[in-house]
Design a protein around this motif. Structure first.
Motif, PDB file in Angstrom:
ATOM      1  N   ALA A 105       0.833  -1.210   0.000  1.00 36.01           N
ATOM      2  CA  ALA A 105       0.000   0.000   0.000  1.00 36.01           C
ATOM      3  C   ALA A 105       0.865   1.257   0.000  1.00 36.01           C
ATOM      4  O   ALA A 105       0.478   2.278  -0.544  1.00 36.01           O
ATOM      5  CB  ALA A 105      -0.923  -0.021   1.222  1.00 36.01           C
ATOM      6  N   SER A 106       2.046   1.166   0.617  1.00 38.77           N
ATOM      7  CA  SER A 106       2.889   2.350   0.711  1.00 38.77           C
ATOM      8  C   SER A 106       3.447   2.782  -0.635  1.00 38.77           C
ATOM      9  O   SER A 106       3.962   3.873  -0.774  1.00 38.77           O
ATOM     10  CB  SER A 106       4.046   2.069   1.677  1.00 38.77           C
ATOM     11  OG  SER A 106       4.806   0.957   1.232  1.00 38.77           O
ATOM     12  N   ASN A 107       3.362   1.908  -1.639  1.00 40.89           N
ATOM     13  CA  ASN A 107       3.862   2.264  -2.962  1.00 40.89           C
ATOM     14  C   ASN A 107       2.900   3.165  -3.735  1.00 40.89           C
ATOM     15  O   ASN A 107       3.204   3.578  -4.853  1.00 40.89           O
ATOM     16  CB  ASN A 107       4.094   0.992  -3.791  1.00 40.89           C
ATOM     17  CG  ASN A 107       5.226   0.149  -3.228  1.00 40.89           C
ATOM     18  OD1 ASN A 107       6.059   0.651  -2.500  1.00 40.89           O
ATOM     19  ND2 ASN A 107       5.235  -1.123  -3.553  1.00 40.89           N
ATOM     20  N   GLY A 108       1.743   3.443  -3.171  1.00 41.68           N
ATOM     21  CA  GLY A 108       0.731   4.175  -3.911  1.00 41.68           C
ATOM     22  C   GLY A 108       0.030   3.227  -4.861  1.00 41.68           C
ATOM     23  O   GLY A 108      -0.363   2.137  -4.504  1.00 41.68           O
ATOM     24  N   PHE A 120      -4.353   1.167  -4.651  1.00 44.41           N
ATOM     25  CA  PHE A 120      -5.202   1.559  -3.536  1.00 44.41           C
ATOM     26  C   PHE A 120      -5.327   3.073  -3.370  1.00 44.41           C
ATOM     27  O   PHE A 120      -6.255   3.541  -2.707  1.00 44.41           O
ATOM     28  CB  PHE A 120      -4.689   0.946  -2.235  1.00 44.41           C
ATOM     29  CG  PHE A 120      -5.077  -0.501  -2.039  1.00 44.41           C
ATOM     30  CD1 PHE A 120      -6.169  -1.060  -2.692  1.00 44.41           C
ATOM     31  CD2 PHE A 120      -4.351  -1.307  -1.170  1.00 44.41           C
ATOM     32  CE1 PHE A 120      -6.528  -2.382  -2.509  1.00 44.41           C
ATOM     33  CE2 PHE A 120      -4.708  -2.631  -0.967  1.00 44.41           C
ATOM     34  CZ  PHE A 120      -5.791  -3.176  -1.636  1.00 44.41           C
ATOM     35  N   ASP A 121      -4.435   3.841  -3.944  1.00 45.01           N
ATOM     36  CA  ASP A 121      -4.549   5.289  -3.808  1.00 45.01           C
ATOM     37  C   ASP A 121      -5.854   5.813  -4.398  1.00 45.01           C
ATOM     38  O   ASP A 121      -6.474   6.736  -3.845  1.00 45.01           O
ATOM     39  CB  ASP A 121      -3.363   5.994  -4.474  1.00 45.01           C
ATOM     40  CG  ASP A 121      -2.171   6.105  -3.537  1.00 45.01           C
ATOM     41  OD1 ASP A 121      -2.281   5.646  -2.384  1.00 45.01           O
ATOM     42  OD2 ASP A 121      -1.138   6.660  -3.957  1.00 45.01           O
ATOM     43  N   ASP A 122      -6.275   5.249  -5.502  1.00 49.14           N
ATOM     44  CA  ASP A 122      -7.540   5.677  -6.112  1.00 49.14           C
ATOM     45  C   ASP A 122      -8.712   5.411  -5.176  1.00 49.14           C
ATOM     46  O   ASP A 122      -9.636   6.232  -5.079  1.00 49.14           O
ATOM     47  CB  ASP A 122      -7.756   4.952  -7.443  1.00 49.14           C
ATOM     48  CG  ASP A 122      -6.819   5.437  -8.533  1.00 49.14           C
ATOM     49  OD1 ASP A 122      -6.281   6.553  -8.393  1.00 49.14           O
ATOM     50  OD2 ASP A 122      -6.619   4.698  -9.516  1.00 49.14           O
ATOM     51  N   ARG A 152      -8.603   5.214  -1.857  1.00 50.77           N
ATOM     52  CA  ARG A 152      -8.520   6.170  -0.750  1.00 50.77           C
ATOM     53  C   ARG A 152      -9.043   7.547  -1.153  1.00 50.77           C
ATOM     54  O   ARG A 152      -9.732   8.214  -0.390  1.00 50.77           O
ATOM     55  CB  ARG A 152      -7.077   6.295  -0.267  1.00 50.77           C
ATOM     56  CG  ARG A 152      -6.527   5.032   0.378  1.00 50.77           C
ATOM     57  CD  ARG A 152      -5.174   5.300   1.013  1.00 50.77           C
ATOM     58  NE  ARG A 152      -4.535   4.043   1.386  1.00 50.77           N
ATOM     59  CZ  ARG A 152      -3.691   3.376   0.610  1.00 50.77           C
ATOM     60  NH1 ARG A 152      -3.368   3.836  -0.578  1.00 50.77           N
ATOM     61  NH2 ARG A 152      -3.163   2.242   1.023  1.00 50.77           N
ATOM     62  N   ASN A 153      -8.701   7.964  -2.357  1.00 49.05           N
ATOM     63  CA  ASN A 153      -9.167   9.270  -2.835  1.00 49.05           C
ATOM     64  C   ASN A 153     -10.685   9.307  -2.945  1.00 49.05           C
ATOM     65  O   ASN A 153     -11.316  10.327  -2.634  1.00 49.05           O
ATOM     66  CB  ASN A 153      -8.524   9.591  -4.185  1.00 49.05           C
ATOM     67  CG  ASN A 153      -7.039   9.882  -4.070  1.00 49.05           C
ATOM     68  OD1 ASN A 153      -6.552  10.235  -2.992  1.00 49.05           O
ATOM     69  ND2 ASN A 153      -6.317   9.722  -5.164  1.00 49.05           N
ATOM     70  N   ASN A 190     -12.175   9.593   0.516  1.00 48.27           N
ATOM     71  CA  ASN A 190     -12.010  10.963   1.003  1.00 48.27           C
ATOM     72  C   ASN A 190     -12.999  11.934   0.369  1.00 48.27           C
ATOM     73  O   ASN A 190     -13.286  12.992   0.937  1.00 48.27           O
ATOM     74  CB  ASN A 190     -10.586  11.445   0.736  1.00 48.27           C
ATOM     75  CG  ASN A 190      -9.559  10.766   1.618  1.00 48.27           C
ATOM     76  OD1 ASN A 190      -9.883  10.294   2.701  1.00 48.27           O
ATOM     77  ND2 ASN A 190      -8.318  10.700   1.155  1.00 48.27           N
ATOM     78  N   GLU A 243      -2.426  -6.521  -4.381  1.00 45.26           N
ATOM     79  CA  GLU A 243      -3.090  -5.224  -4.341  1.00 45.26           C
ATOM     80  C   GLU A 243      -3.829  -4.909  -5.634  1.00 45.26           C
ATOM     81  O   GLU A 243      -4.961  -4.420  -5.616  1.00 45.26           O
ATOM     82  CB  GLU A 243      -2.078  -4.121  -4.031  1.00 45.26           C
ATOM     83  CG  GLU A 243      -2.716  -2.750  -3.885  1.00 45.26           C
ATOM     84  CD  GLU A 243      -1.744  -1.687  -3.389  1.00 45.26           C
ATOM     85  OE1 GLU A 243      -1.946  -0.523  -3.773  1.00 45.26           O
ATOM     86  OE2 GLU A 243      -0.824  -2.015  -2.634  1.00 45.26           O
ATOM     87  N   ASN A 248      -3.878  -0.901   8.145  1.00 42.62           N
ATOM     88  CA  ASN A 248      -4.458  -0.313   6.941  1.00 42.62           C
ATOM     89  C   ASN A 248      -5.666  -1.154   6.521  1.00 42.62           C
ATOM     90  O   ASN A 248      -5.519  -2.326   6.165  1.00 42.62           O
ATOM     91  CB  ASN A 248      -3.397  -0.315   5.833  1.00 42.62           C
ATOM     92  CG  ASN A 248      -3.881   0.276   4.532  1.00 42.62           C
ATOM     93  OD1 ASN A 248      -5.074   0.261   4.236  1.00 42.62           O
ATOM     94  ND2 ASN A 248      -2.959   0.781   3.740  1.00 42.62           N
TER      95      ASN A 248
END
Length: 351
Positions: free
Chosen positions: A4-7, A10-12, A14-15, A18, A140, A220
């Motif tokens: 997850a820390s690589n972006g 999962f970043d999408d 999370r966005n 938010n 992921e 996470n």
């Protein structure tokens, strides 16, 4: 595997979490105002009045309407079945999917009764997820893609009921619940489709070993989903998120669907405000999980079937709540003053 820390994938997600917004306050206010004029004492319909407000607020429109209710059933298979946690062989998942498609399952009859649409989604049944006691269930990219699939699957619905089918998935629900909320594995496991006491012990042991194996990553929630979850749970998580973004209220079915939804709650504690718990199942840990999520069940019928059956039953009540709100006479349209009506009602009650 990606972390997850690589972006990346999962970043999408999370966005999107938010970006979620609240209900439409104006639609709720209009619902309350109209309800006050209906030919009944205030509050006389109890939670049915709240359901009408809930639908209007989360649909972001007034009056509320339910024209395209959909029960979405997601089916997946799980590698953890190798640990002896299920009462039935994995082949039953595909057999039950065929039963849904043929119209022979319980959920088919409930949907027919309440005029609900039914969609069934098979998620790589021939390729079970990895055994969570040995490895992460999904990588992921696969988890994020499955969530995206669930997001697209609800297109067109104006009331969403989420359900599932998957041999072994109450063990997965228990692992997610234990990972997110702690306690002991025994707090979160139950008989599922009918395991005996030895099977129950194997389920608790599998949950214990899985959570211990992945413990370093379980802060996470999306990592919880991919490591100790499964495809049908990832799809349901995605569907619940998409419903929030598209102004669709959601009825959550039983323990497994609730565990999938809990991922979003763990990411943001208002992320399930557009959801109602359709029922509390007979699976013992379901009630405890609903309490963690601050969800009050609509029904308590001792059901533990899954397949969206409890959500479909509750949808009948939600449809009735909306029809009551929209189609009951008002004091004005009935030509009755509020005081006169309530006075007549008091005479009828008191004799």
């Amino acid at each position: 595997m990606t972390n997850a820390s690589n972006g990346l994938p999962f970043d999408d997600i999370r966005n999107l979490v938010n970006a979620i917004e609240g209900p439409d306050a104006e639609a709720i206010a209009k619902t309350k105002a109209h309800d006050a004029g209906l030919t009944k004492p205030p509050g006389a319909l109890g939670r049915l009045e709240q359901m009408a407000e809930w639908v209007a607020g989360w649909q972001h429109r007034y009056p509320p309407r339910i024209e395209r209710p959909v029960v979405a059933v997601f089916a997946g298979n799980h590698g953890v079945v190798a640990q002896g946690v299920a009462a039935y062989p994995q082949a039953v998942t595909a057999q039950m999917v065929a039963n849904f498609q043929g119209g022979g399952a319980a959920v088919n009859q409930i949907c027919k009764t309440f005029d609900l649409g039914l969609k069934v989604f098979e998620l790589a049944l021939d390729h079970p997820t990895r055994d969570i006691t040995q490895d992460a269930a999904l990588d992921e990219a696969d988890c994020a893609a499955t969530m995206a699939y669930g997001m697209e699957a609800i297109e067109g619905a104006d009331l969403l009921c989420i359900g599932e089918m998957g041999i072994g998935n109450t063990t997965i629900a228990a692992a997610i619940s234990h990972a997110l909320f702690g306690g002991k594995p025994e707090d979160w496991v139950g008989p599922g489709t009918g395991v005996d006491s030895a099977g129950l012990a194997r389920k608790a042991d599998a949950v214990r070993r899985a959570v211990a194996l992945h413990r370093a990553h379980l802060g996470n929630p999306l990592e919880v989903l991919r490591r100790v979850g499964g495809r049908e749970l990832a799809a349901m998580t995605g569907a619940v998120l998409a419903a929030r973004l598209r102004n669709v209220p959601v009825l959550i079915d039983g323990y497994v669907a609730t565990a999938a939804s809990a991922i979003l709650f763990a990411m943001r504690d208002d992320a399930l405000d557009h959801c109602m718990a359709a029922h509390v199942s007979a699976e013992p840990a379901h009630r405890a999980l609903l309490e963690k999520l601050r969800l009050k069940p609509i029904l308590d019928l001792g059901m533990r079937l899954g397949e969206g059956s409890g959500a479909a039953m509750a949808a009948g009540l939600v449809k009735a709540a909306v029809n009551l709100h929209n189609d009951m006479a008002t004091f004005e349209s009935a030509g009755v003053s509020g005081k006169e009506f309530l006075g007549r009602l008091a005479l009828d009650v008191c004799g």
